[in-house]
Design a protein around this motif. Structure first.
Motif, mmCIF file in Angstrom:
data_model
loop_
_atom_site.group_PDB
_atom_site.id
_atom_site.type_symbol
_atom_site.label_atom_id
_atom_site.label_comp_id
_atom_site.label_asym_id
_atom_site.label_seq_id
_atom_site.Cartn_x
_atom_site.Cartn_y
_atom_site.Cartn_z
ATOM 1 N N GLN A 120 37.361 51.651 98.338
ATOM 2 C CA GLN A 120 37.046 51.572 99.710
ATOM 3 C C GLN A 120 35.511 52.051 99.994
ATOM 4 O OE1 GLN A 120 37.797 49.647 102.125
ATOM 5 N NE2 GLN A 120 36.390 50.789 103.863
ATOM 6 N N LEU A 121 35.023 53.172 99.343
ATOM 7 C CA LEU A 121 33.933 53.841 99.570
ATOM 8 C C LEU A 121 33.244 54.122 98.188
ATOM 9 C CD1 LEU A 121 34.608 56.194 102.577
ATOM 10 C CD2 LEU A 121 33.275 53.967 102.637
ATOM 11 N N GLY A 122 33.529 53.462 97.137
ATOM 12 C CA GLY A 122 32.850 53.585 95.929
ATOM 13 C C GLY A 122 32.828 54.884 95.339
ATOM 14 N N GLN A 123 33.932 55.818 96.004
ATOM 15 C CA GLN A 123 33.762 57.404 95.428
ATOM 16 C C GLN A 123 34.531 57.161 93.793
ATOM 17 O OE1 GLN A 123 32.824 59.786 97.747
ATOM 18 N NE2 GLN A 123 32.140 57.807 98.064
ATOM 19 N N PRO A 124 33.794 57.834 93.045
ATOM 20 C CA PRO A 124 34.367 58.082 91.683
ATOM 21 C C PRO A 124 35.864 58.360 91.457
ATOM 22 C CG PRO A 124 32.287 59.345 91.842
ATOM 23 C CD PRO A 124 32.572 58.832 93.327
ATOM 24 N N GLU A 125 36.636 59.130 92.431
ATOM 25 C CA GLU A 125 37.786 59.687 92.555
ATOM 26 C C GLU A 125 38.560 58.157 92.905
ATOM 27 O OE1 GLU A 125 35.510 63.327 93.553
ATOM 28 O OE2 GLU A 125 35.648 61.109 94.126
ATOM 29 N N GLU A 126 38.170 57.450 93.663
ATOM 30 C CA GLU A 126 38.616 56.181 94.182
ATOM 31 C C GLU A 126 38.868 55.206 92.820
ATOM 32 O OE1 GLU A 126 37.071 56.421 98.850
ATOM 33 O OE2 GLU A 126 36.422 54.804 97.382
ATOM 34 N N LEU A 127 37.726 55.049 92.488
ATOM 35 C CA LEU A 127 37.450 54.253 91.058
ATOM 36 C C LEU A 127 38.444 54.631 89.828
ATOM 37 C CD1 LEU A 127 33.837 53.411 91.412
ATOM 38 C CD2 LEU A 127 36.035 51.658 91.520
ATOM 39 N N LYS A 161 30.599 50.662 86.317
ATOM 40 C CA LYS A 161 30.456 50.035 85.099
ATOM 41 C C LYS A 161 30.794 51.387 83.830
ATOM 42 C CE LYS A 161 25.868 49.524 86.238
ATOM 43 N NZ LYS A 161 24.528 49.246 86.220
ATOM 44 N N SER A 162 30.967 52.269 84.403
ATOM 45 C CA SER A 162 31.323 53.214 83.154
ATOM 46 C C SER A 162 32.802 53.099 82.940
ATOM 47 C CB SER A 162 31.056 54.674 83.508
ATOM 48 O OG SER A 162 31.901 55.055 84.662
ATOM 49 N N LEU A 163 33.614 52.634 83.969
ATOM 50 C CA LEU A 163 34.900 52.140 83.631
ATOM 51 C C LEU A 163 35.344 51.118 83.141
ATOM 52 C CD1 LEU A 163 36.374 53.691 86.956
ATOM 53 C CD2 LEU A 163 36.689 54.602 84.728
ATOM 54 N N PHE A 164 34.385 49.976 83.451
ATOM 55 C CA PHE A 164 34.705 48.528 83.498
ATOM 56 C C PHE A 164 33.855 47.859 82.552
ATOM 57 C CE2 PHE A 164 36.973 49.798 87.378
ATOM 58 C CZ PHE A 164 38.498 50.001 86.933
ATOM 59 N N GLY A 165 32.637 48.300 82.311
ATOM 60 C CA GLY A 165 31.708 47.281 81.606
ATOM 61 C C GLY A 165 30.561 46.734 82.679
ATOM 62 N N SER A 166 30.262 45.712 82.081
ATOM 63 C CA SER A 166 29.448 44.690 82.924
ATOM 64 C C SER A 166 30.022 44.021 83.699
ATOM 65 C CB SER A 166 28.799 43.720 81.854
ATOM 66 O OG SER A 166 27.847 43.054 82.525
ATOM 67 N N PRO A 167 29.409 44.006 84.917
ATOM 68 C CA PRO A 167 29.970 43.020 86.198
ATOM 69 C C PRO A 167 29.855 41.533 86.024
ATOM 70 C CG PRO A 167 27.862 43.813 86.942
ATOM 71 C CD PRO A 167 27.952 44.520 85.360
ATOM 72 N N THR A 168 28.930 41.088 84.960
ATOM 73 C CA THR A 168 28.938 39.447 84.629
ATOM 74 C C THR A 168 29.452 39.441 83.111
ATOM 75 O OG1 THR A 168 26.691 39.817 83.887
ATOM 76 C CG2 THR A 168 27.040 39.194 86.258
ATOM 77 N N TRP A 169 30.289 38.287 83.105
ATOM 78 C CA TRP A 169 30.713 38.290 81.876
ATOM 79 C C TRP A 169 31.278 36.547 81.845
ATOM 80 C CZ3 TRP A 169 35.766 36.574 83.173
ATOM 81 C CH2 TRP A 169 36.243 37.551 84.392
ATOM 82 N N SER A 170 31.499 36.167 80.488
ATOM 83 C CA SER A 170 31.761 34.700 80.229
ATOM 84 C C SER A 170 32.597 34.619 79.076
ATOM 85 C CB SER A 170 30.689 33.890 80.183
ATOM 86 O OG SER A 170 31.131 32.627 79.728
ATOM 87 N N PHE A 171 33.710 33.843 78.934
ATOM 88 C CA PHE A 171 34.559 33.310 77.735
ATOM 89 C C PHE A 171 35.148 32.456 77.806
ATOM 90 C CE2 PHE A 171 37.418 35.371 80.571
ATOM 91 C CZ PHE A 171 38.632 34.884 80.314
ATOM 92 N N ASP A 172 35.467 31.818 76.567
ATOM 93 C CA ASP A 172 36.190 30.429 76.549
ATOM 94 C C ASP A 172 37.883 30.848 76.292
ATOM 95 O OD1 ASP A 172 33.714 29.167 76.963
ATOM 96 O OD2 ASP A 172 34.125 27.546 75.508
ATOM 97 N N HIS A 173 38.687 30.086 77.004
ATOM 98 C CA HIS A 173 40.072 30.389 76.625
ATOM 99 C C HIS A 173 40.781 28.806 77.093
ATOM 100 C CE1 HIS A 173 44.003 32.263 76.669
ATOM 101 N NE2 HIS A 173 44.384 31.702 77.443
#
Length: 378
Positions: A120-127, A161-173
């Motif tokens: 909700q407020l981008g707090q490290p504990e929330e994430l 980003k420290s938890l989930f990586g890049s906010p942009t990505w692409s892949f084929d499936h």
């Protein structure tokens, strides 16, 4: 007699839930997660999760001439808006309910998509709390996650980003190109105003306060999108994930992407494109040229519909029940066809689920019109 027994069971379930959630306030976060997960599992085993739980729609996967499955299924969860547990544990409980829905799917999804606004407020504990709950997914290695503005503007995405990586990505499936855009950029309004990081985050979280700026994708990212798609011919099925809708719905609530037309211009050469977005917390469907747009439900709360500008192909939910905190909330599934178009399931928790098919949009609303999602009849 049957009705009497059902009412008794519903009353008992509600009482036990109330007592259970009251007890959670005295637990630390790790104990909170363990006890809550065990309770959801026990309720499902006892059959008590039937009341208001997600009722899946059966949708068959397509087969080619050799009998091989061509269509495939994605599970989705979005917009959980977690606070720290000691402030508000209801949204965390709702996210765990969605995780339980995905884990209970009869057929394993090819992947699981999270549509942004985990915090909700981008707090490290929330994430961190959100990451820990999502780690409870049975197919955690198949999770693909997108960022929302509520995840970003406290520390400009550093923790996310420290938890989930890049906010942009692409892949084929299975022949489909999937692309995720970070669509909730804003022009700097905070430096001149001397805002603290928390004030900046609270302003962005307000959405309708008229103090922030419209969302945009940005020229650099649009150039990245062009580069990412340059090896695709016009027949390649394309699915784009974007937190904000990639069209201009209602500016006063920032249901809006300022440079949406530039993104649409990159996508218009393809025969078929699907855009899946979060942010709007509602059943929402649109079509612009070759692009089909589908919104995602929230696990936290439903937004009302905008007072103007609703896409004509949207079949609106009934007004949500103000006495039911989860009415209009849910998660669901996306059936991706070989051509890249989708059948979209809105798994409303306290209503009948709703299916919006590719055929409905392809026919400009003339065929396969979705049923309006009604309240359940207990």
């Amino acid at each position: 007699m049957t009705q009497y027994r059902k009412e008794n069971l519903e009353t008992r379930v509600e009482r036990e839930r109330t007592e259970f959630f009251a007890g959670l306030r005295n637990l630390d976060r790790r104990s909170f997660l363990k006890v809550s997960a065990a309770s959801f599992a026990a309720a499902a085993t006892a059959g008590m999760a039937d009341f208001g739980s997600f009722q899946p729609i059966k949708i068959a996967l397509g087969e080619d001439a050799q009998g091989k499955e061509q269509s495939f299924k994605i599970a989705y969860i979005s917009d959980s808006h977690l606070y720290q547990k000691h402030i508000n544990d209801r949204f965390a409980n709702a996210l765990m309910r969605a995780v339980a829905d995905v884990n209970a799917m009869e057929e394993a999804p090819d992947f699981i998509f999270y549509g942004g606004d985990l915090a909700q407020l981008g707090q490290p504990e929330e994430l961190e709390l959100g990451a820990e709950i999502l780690n409870g997914l049975k197919y955690r290695d198949r999770l693909r996650i997108m960022v929302g503005e509520h995840d970003w503007y406290f520390d400009m995405g550093e923790k996310w980003k420290s938890l989930f990586g890049s906010p942009t990505w692409s892949f084929d499936h299975k022949g489909v190109r999937f692309v995720c855009l970070m669509s909730v950029n804003e022009e700097d309004f905070w430096t001149e105003a001397g805002m603290t990081p928390l004030q900046r985050m609270q302003t962005v979280a307000g959405l309708d306060n008229q103090k922030q700026r419209p969302f945009f994708v940005g020229d650099d990212q649009i150039a990245w999108l062009e580069k990412t798609l340059e090896d695709c011919d016009n027949t390649k099925p394309i699915v784009v994930f974007s937190h904000s809708p990639l069209y201009k719905l209602y500016k006063n609530w920032n249901f809006w992407t300022d440079d949406a037309e530039k993104v649409q211009n990159v996508l218009k050469r393809f025969d078929r494109v699907t855009v899946i977005h979060g942010h709007t917390h509602q059943v929402l469907t649109n079509k612009i040229g070759n692009i089909h747009f589908h919104g995602l439900l929230s696990t936290a709360w439903p937004w009302p519909y905008a007072p103007k500008g609703m896409p004509e192909w949207t079949v609106q939910m009934n007004r949500s029940d103000p006495f039911n905190s989860l009415d209009g909330c849910g998660n669901g599934e996306i059936l991706v066809h070989p051509d890249g178009l989708v059948d979209k399931v809105y798994g409303l928790w306290n209503r009948k689920p709703m299916l919006v098919s590719a055929a409905y949009l392809n026919s400009d609303g003339k065929e396969d019109r979705p049923m309006r999602p009604n309240l359940p009849s207990f």
